[in-house]
Write a protein that holds these residues in place. Structure first.
Motif, PDB file in Angstrom:
ATOM      1  N   VAL A 179       0.829  -1.212   0.000  1.00  0.00           N
ATOM      2  CA  VAL A 179       0.000   0.000   0.000  1.00  0.00           C
ATOM      3  C   VAL A 179       0.862   1.261   0.000  1.00  0.00           C
ATOM      4  CG1 VAL A 179      -0.345   0.315   2.500  1.00  0.00           C
ATOM      5  CG2 VAL A 179      -2.146   0.958   0.909  1.00  0.00           C
ATOM      6  N   GLY A 180       2.026   1.205   0.658  1.00  0.00           N
ATOM      7  CA  GLY A 180       2.918   2.364   0.678  1.00  0.00           C
ATOM      8  C   GLY A 180       3.467   2.688  -0.695  1.00  0.00           C
ATOM      9  N   LEU A 181       3.839   1.671  -1.448  1.00  0.00           N
ATOM     10  CA  LEU A 181       4.348   1.901  -2.806  1.00  0.00           C
ATOM     11  C   LEU A 181       3.224   2.277  -3.768  1.00  0.00           C
ATOM     12  CD1 LEU A 181       7.097  -0.800  -3.482  1.00  0.00           C
ATOM     13  CD2 LEU A 181       7.392   1.667  -3.249  1.00  0.00           C
ATOM     14  N   ALA A 182       2.066   1.666  -3.586  1.00  0.00           N
ATOM     15  CA  ALA A 182       0.930   1.992  -4.455  1.00  0.00           C
ATOM     16  C   ALA A 182       0.520   3.448  -4.279  1.00  0.00           C
ATOM     17  CB  ALA A 182      -0.244   1.065  -4.158  1.00  0.00           C
ATOM     18  N   ALA A 183       0.535   3.930  -3.048  1.00  0.00           N
ATOM     19  CA  ALA A 183       0.163   5.325  -2.798  1.00  0.00           C
ATOM     20  C   ALA A 183       1.120   6.289  -3.473  1.00  0.00           C
ATOM     21  CB  ALA A 183       0.119   5.594  -1.297  1.00  0.00           C
ATOM     22  N   ARG A 184       2.350   5.813  -3.724  1.00  0.00           N
ATOM     23  CA  ARG A 184       3.349   6.638  -4.411  1.00  0.00           C
ATOM     24  C   ARG A 184       3.435   6.290  -5.901  1.00  0.00           C
ATOM     25  NH1 ARG A 184       4.651   5.666   0.823  1.00  0.00           N
ATOM     26  NH2 ARG A 184       5.490   7.413   2.039  1.00  0.00           N
ATOM     27  N   ARG A 185       2.525   5.399  -6.347  1.00  0.00           N
ATOM     28  CA  ARG A 185       2.422   4.996  -7.754  1.00  0.00           C
ATOM     29  C   ARG A 185       3.744   4.442  -8.299  1.00  0.00           C
ATOM     30  NH1 ARG A 185      -2.170   8.146  -9.190  1.00  0.00           N
ATOM     31  NH2 ARG A 185      -3.683   7.580  -7.606  1.00  0.00           N
ATOM     32  N   ASP A 186       4.409   3.640  -7.483  1.00  0.00           N
ATOM     33  CA  ASP A 186       5.657   3.019  -7.911  1.00  0.00           C
ATOM     34  C   ASP A 186       5.324   1.773  -8.731  1.00  0.00           C
ATOM     35  OD1 ASP A 186       8.053   1.248  -7.798  1.00  0.00           O
ATOM     36  OD2 ASP A 186       8.869   2.880  -6.582  1.00  0.00           O
ATOM     37  N   PRO A 187       5.776   1.688  -9.971  1.00  0.00           N
ATOM     38  CA  PRO A 187       5.384   0.572 -10.838  1.00  0.00           C
ATOM     39  C   PRO A 187       5.857  -0.794 -10.351  1.00  0.00           C
ATOM     40  CG  PRO A 187       7.125   1.884 -11.867  1.00  0.00           C
ATOM     41  CD  PRO A 187       6.664   2.654 -10.676  1.00  0.00           C
ATOM     42  N   ARG A 188       6.854  -0.840  -9.478  1.00  0.00           N
ATOM     43  CA  ARG A 188       7.344  -2.129  -8.988  1.00  0.00           C
ATOM     44  C   ARG A 188       6.281  -2.904  -8.226  1.00  0.00           C
ATOM     45  NH1 ARG A 188      12.807  -0.087  -6.097  1.00  0.00           N
ATOM     46  NH2 ARG A 188      11.438   1.717  -5.761  1.00  0.00           N
ATOM     47  N   VAL A 189       5.296  -2.210  -7.717  1.00  0.00           N
ATOM     48  CA  VAL A 189       4.295  -2.876  -6.892  1.00  0.00           C
ATOM     49  C   VAL A 189       3.225  -3.569  -7.735  1.00  0.00           C
ATOM     50  CG1 VAL A 189       2.615  -0.974  -6.656  1.00  0.00           C
ATOM     51  CG2 VAL A 189       2.952  -2.571  -4.775  1.00  0.00           C
ATOM     52  N   LEU A 190       3.075  -3.192  -8.995  1.00  0.00           N
ATOM     53  CA  LEU A 190       1.933  -3.654  -9.785  1.00  0.00           C
ATOM     54  C   LEU A 190       1.845  -5.170  -9.922  1.00  0.00           C
ATOM     55  CD1 LEU A 190      -0.525  -2.504 -11.137  1.00  0.00           C
ATOM     56  CD2 LEU A 190       0.785  -2.281 -13.252  1.00  0.00           C
ATOM     57  N   PRO A 191       2.924  -5.893 -10.319  1.00  0.00           N
ATOM     58  CA  PRO A 191       2.791  -7.353 -10.431  1.00  0.00           C
ATOM     59  C   PRO A 191       2.537  -8.027  -9.083  1.00  0.00           C
ATOM     60  CG  PRO A 191       5.081  -6.669 -10.765  1.00  0.00           C
ATOM     61  CD  PRO A 191       4.254  -5.426 -10.776  1.00  0.00           C
ATOM     62  N   ILE A 192       3.089  -7.485  -8.025  1.00  0.00           N
ATOM     63  CA  ILE A 192       2.857  -8.051  -6.686  1.00  0.00           C
ATOM     64  C   ILE A 192       1.403  -7.827  -6.284  1.00  0.00           C
ATOM     65  CG2 ILE A 192       3.620  -8.040  -4.284  1.00  0.00           C
ATOM     66  CD1 ILE A 192       5.773  -8.879  -6.306  1.00  0.00           C
ATOM     67  N   LEU A 193       0.897  -6.651  -6.565  1.00  0.00           N
ATOM     68  CA  LEU A 193      -0.490  -6.329  -6.235  1.00  0.00           C
ATOM     69  C   LEU A 193      -1.451  -7.212  -7.027  1.00  0.00           C
ATOM     70  CD1 LEU A 193      -2.505  -4.564  -4.758  1.00  0.00           C
ATOM     71  CD2 LEU A 193      -2.075  -2.744  -6.424  1.00  0.00           C
ATOM     72  N   GLN A 194      -1.133  -7.423  -8.295  1.00  0.00           N
ATOM     73  CA  GLN A 194      -1.963  -8.311  -9.114  1.00  0.00           C
ATOM     74  C   GLN A 194      -1.981  -9.723  -8.536  1.00  0.00           C
ATOM     75  OE1 GLN A 194      -3.727  -7.642 -12.453  1.00  0.00           O
ATOM     76  NE2 GLN A 194      -4.649  -9.249 -11.189  1.00  0.00           N
ATOM     77  N   ARG A 195      -0.831 -10.191  -8.110  1.00  0.00           N
ATOM     78  CA  ARG A 195      -0.741 -11.533  -7.523  1.00  0.00           C
ATOM     79  C   ARG A 195      -1.595 -11.638  -6.257  1.00  0.00           C
ATOM     80  NH1 ARG A 195       4.841 -12.672  -4.933  1.00  0.00           N
ATOM     81  NH2 ARG A 195       3.820 -11.429  -3.316  1.00  0.00           N
ATOM     82  N   GLU A 196      -1.513 -10.606  -5.386  1.00  0.00           N
ATOM     83  CA  GLU A 196      -2.282 -10.632  -4.143  1.00  0.00           C
ATOM     84  C   GLU A 196      -3.780 -10.617  -4.419  1.00  0.00           C
ATOM     85  OE1 GLU A 196      -1.093 -10.851  -0.958  1.00  0.00           O
ATOM     86  OE2 GLU A 196       0.936 -11.098  -1.739  1.00  0.00           O
ATOM     87  N   ILE A 197      -4.197  -9.881  -5.416  1.00  0.00           N
ATOM     88  CA  ILE A 197      -5.613  -9.845  -5.779  1.00  0.00           C
ATOM     89  C   ILE A 197      -6.051 -11.206  -6.308  1.00  0.00           C
ATOM     90  CG2 ILE A 197      -7.276  -8.855  -7.413  1.00  0.00           C
ATOM     91  CD1 ILE A 197      -5.679  -6.202  -7.130  1.00  0.00           C
ATOM     92  N   ASP A 198      -5.228 -11.812  -7.144  1.00  0.00           N
ATOM     93  CA  ASP A 198      -5.570 -13.119  -7.704  1.00  0.00           C
ATOM     94  C   ASP A 198      -5.655 -14.193  -6.624  1.00  0.00           C
ATOM     95  OD1 ASP A 198      -5.661 -11.990 -10.210  1.00  0.00           O
ATOM     96  OD2 ASP A 198      -3.656 -12.667 -10.818  1.00  0.00           O
ATOM     97  N   ARG A 199      -4.835 -14.066  -5.599  1.00  0.00           N
ATOM     98  CA  ARG A 199      -4.878 -15.028  -4.489  1.00  0.00           C
ATOM     99  C   ARG A 199      -6.146 -14.852  -3.642  1.00  0.00           C
ATOM    100  NH1 ARG A 199       1.182 -14.419  -1.849  1.00  0.00           N
ATOM    101  NH2 ARG A 199       2.310 -15.810  -3.268  1.00  0.00           N
ATOM    102  N   GLY A 200      -6.680 -13.655  -3.631  1.00  0.00           N
ATOM    103  CA  GLY A 200      -7.767 -13.310  -2.717  1.00  0.00           C
ATOM    104  C   GLY A 200      -7.168 -12.649  -1.499  1.00  0.00           C
ATOM    105  N   PRO A 201      -7.251 -11.325  -1.402  1.00  0.00           N
ATOM    106  CA  PRO A 201      -6.539 -10.593  -0.349  1.00  0.00           C
ATOM    107  C   PRO A 201      -6.957 -11.014   1.067  1.00  0.00           C
ATOM    108  CG  PRO A 201      -7.503  -9.085  -1.969  1.00  0.00           C
ATOM    109  CD  PRO A 201      -8.031 -10.440  -2.262  1.00  0.00           C
ATOM    110  N   GLU A 202      -5.956 -11.183   1.907  1.00  0.00           N
ATOM    111  CA  GLU A 202      -6.237 -11.465   3.318  1.00  0.00           C
ATOM    112  C   GLU A 202      -6.552 -10.185   4.077  1.00  0.00           C
ATOM    113  OE1 GLU A 202      -3.496 -14.113   5.387  1.00  0.00           O
ATOM    114  OE2 GLU A 202      -2.620 -14.649   3.457  1.00  0.00           O
ATOM    115  N   LEU A 203      -6.003  -9.068   3.621  1.00  0.00           N
ATOM    116  CA  LEU A 203      -6.162  -7.799   4.326  1.00  0.00           C
ATOM    117  C   LEU A 203      -6.759  -6.740   3.408  1.00  0.00           C
ATOM    118  CD1 LEU A 203      -2.694  -7.642   6.161  1.00  0.00           C
ATOM    119  CD2 LEU A 203      -4.855  -8.500   7.060  1.00  0.00           C
ATOM    120  N   SER A 204      -7.500  -5.819   3.997  1.00  0.00           N
ATOM    121  CA  SER A 204      -8.107  -4.741   3.223  1.00  0.00           C
ATOM    122  C   SER A 204      -7.066  -3.797   2.637  1.00  0.00           C
ATOM    123  CB  SER A 204      -9.073  -3.948   4.099  1.00  0.00           C
ATOM    124  OG  SER A 204      -8.397  -3.361   5.207  1.00  0.00           O
ATOM    125  N   LEU A 205      -5.831  -3.839   3.154  1.00  0.00           N
ATOM    126  CA  LEU A 205      -4.772  -2.982   2.626  1.00  0.00           C
ATOM    127  C   LEU A 205      -4.552  -3.215   1.133  1.00  0.00           C
ATOM    128  CD1 LEU A 205      -2.094  -3.220   5.476  1.00  0.00           C
ATOM    129  CD2 LEU A 205      -3.402  -1.184   4.830  1.00  0.00           C
TER     130      LEU A 205
END
Length: 286
Positions: A210-236
């Protein structure tokens, strides 16, 4: 004595605290009930009784001082300058770890910038509770020393220390809205968050995302996609998707909206899924 009474004197309340501390029970309800009652009493009178205790021979007894002063006046922060000066004096005396930890937590609750300089020398302390207290003293502080300390502790070996340090970097000094000019955003901070994107501790990993996403850092995008595909455990994760507002996340978020497990689906819907879908859907080509 297991309970305190509002009619007790300051002396009686302190004696309960001291007795509990000396028997190693300063994490129990009788101790904290007395502490809370002291915090509600006249600040000047409580201070007058506390100051001599700051030099008591037992560290657990000395720890009563920061435990009470962290909420003395129940939020009004009386005698703040005196409190910081007293803590500085207590830290100069090579105190025991439990006292350092109590002082660090108190400085964090008081939210004073001076807490960073007072606690920074303990950032590599062998006691994890002390290192956590260092993090507490740095949370929300934007000066370079605080950020540097949090960066170092975001790689700590203890999960809870690493988690809160990452939270401090990712959210506490991050943007709260679009175009937030008060947000801290440096390459070193981003790199520290990126280093936690594969952390085995889910809270730490999510705080970094969430810290990197708030700063729009592109490195977070594939990790974020993976977490969404898994089904997020946290609302973050949903908060991060809203910040990132990337069309590439849209389909994954829509799958969550249609998930077969009603309890999981309700959790996501209750914690920002609709906002994340809306944000990621705005940039899609129709």
């Amino acid at each position: 004595m297991t309970t305190t009474d509002a009619g007790w004197t300051i002396e009686e309340l302190l004696q309960t605290c001291i007795a509990e501390a000396l028997r190693g029970a300063n994490d129990g309800e009788p101790y904290w009930q007395s502490v809370r009652e002291l915090q509600a009493r006249d600040p000047d009178e409580v201070w007058r009784h506390l100051e001599p205790i700051s030099q008591h021979e037992h560290a657990r007894v000395r720890a009563i001082v920061p435990d009470v002063l962290r909420f003395l006046g129940q939020g009004s922060r009386p005698r703040l300058h005196d409190t910081v000066a007293l803590f500085e004096s207590m830290l100069r005396a090579a105190p025991a770890p439990e006292l350092v930890a109590s002082i660090g937590l108190a400085l964090g609750e008081l939210g004073v910038a001076e807490g960073v300089a007072l606690m920074q020398p303990f950032a590599q302390h062998p006691d994890a509770d002390v290192r956590f207290a260092v993090v507490s003293a740095c949370l929300g502080q934007r000066e370079p020393a605080a950020i540097e300390t949090l960066i170092a502790l975001s790689a700590d070996t203890e999960d809870h220390v690493r988690d809160w340090a990452t939270f401090g970097l990712g959210t506490q000094v991050g943007p709260t809205e679009e175009g937030d000019e008060n947000a801290v955003d440096t390459q070193a901070l981003r790199d520290a968050l990126a280093a936690r994107l594969e952390d085995s501790h889910v809270n730490t990993r999510s705080e970094a995302i969430v810290g990197l996403a708030a700063r729009r850092d592109p490195r977070v995008l594939p990790i974020l996609q993976r977490e969404i595909d898994r089904g997020p455990e946290l609302s973050l994760i949903l908060e991060a998707a809203r910040w990132m507002a990337s069309p590439s996340l849209y389909e994954g978020l829509k799958r969550l909206e249609a998930h077969e497990d009603p309890e999981r689906r309700k959790f996501w819907l209750d914690h920002g899924l609709a906002d994340a879908i809306a944000a990621c859907g705005r940039g899609r080509s129709v």
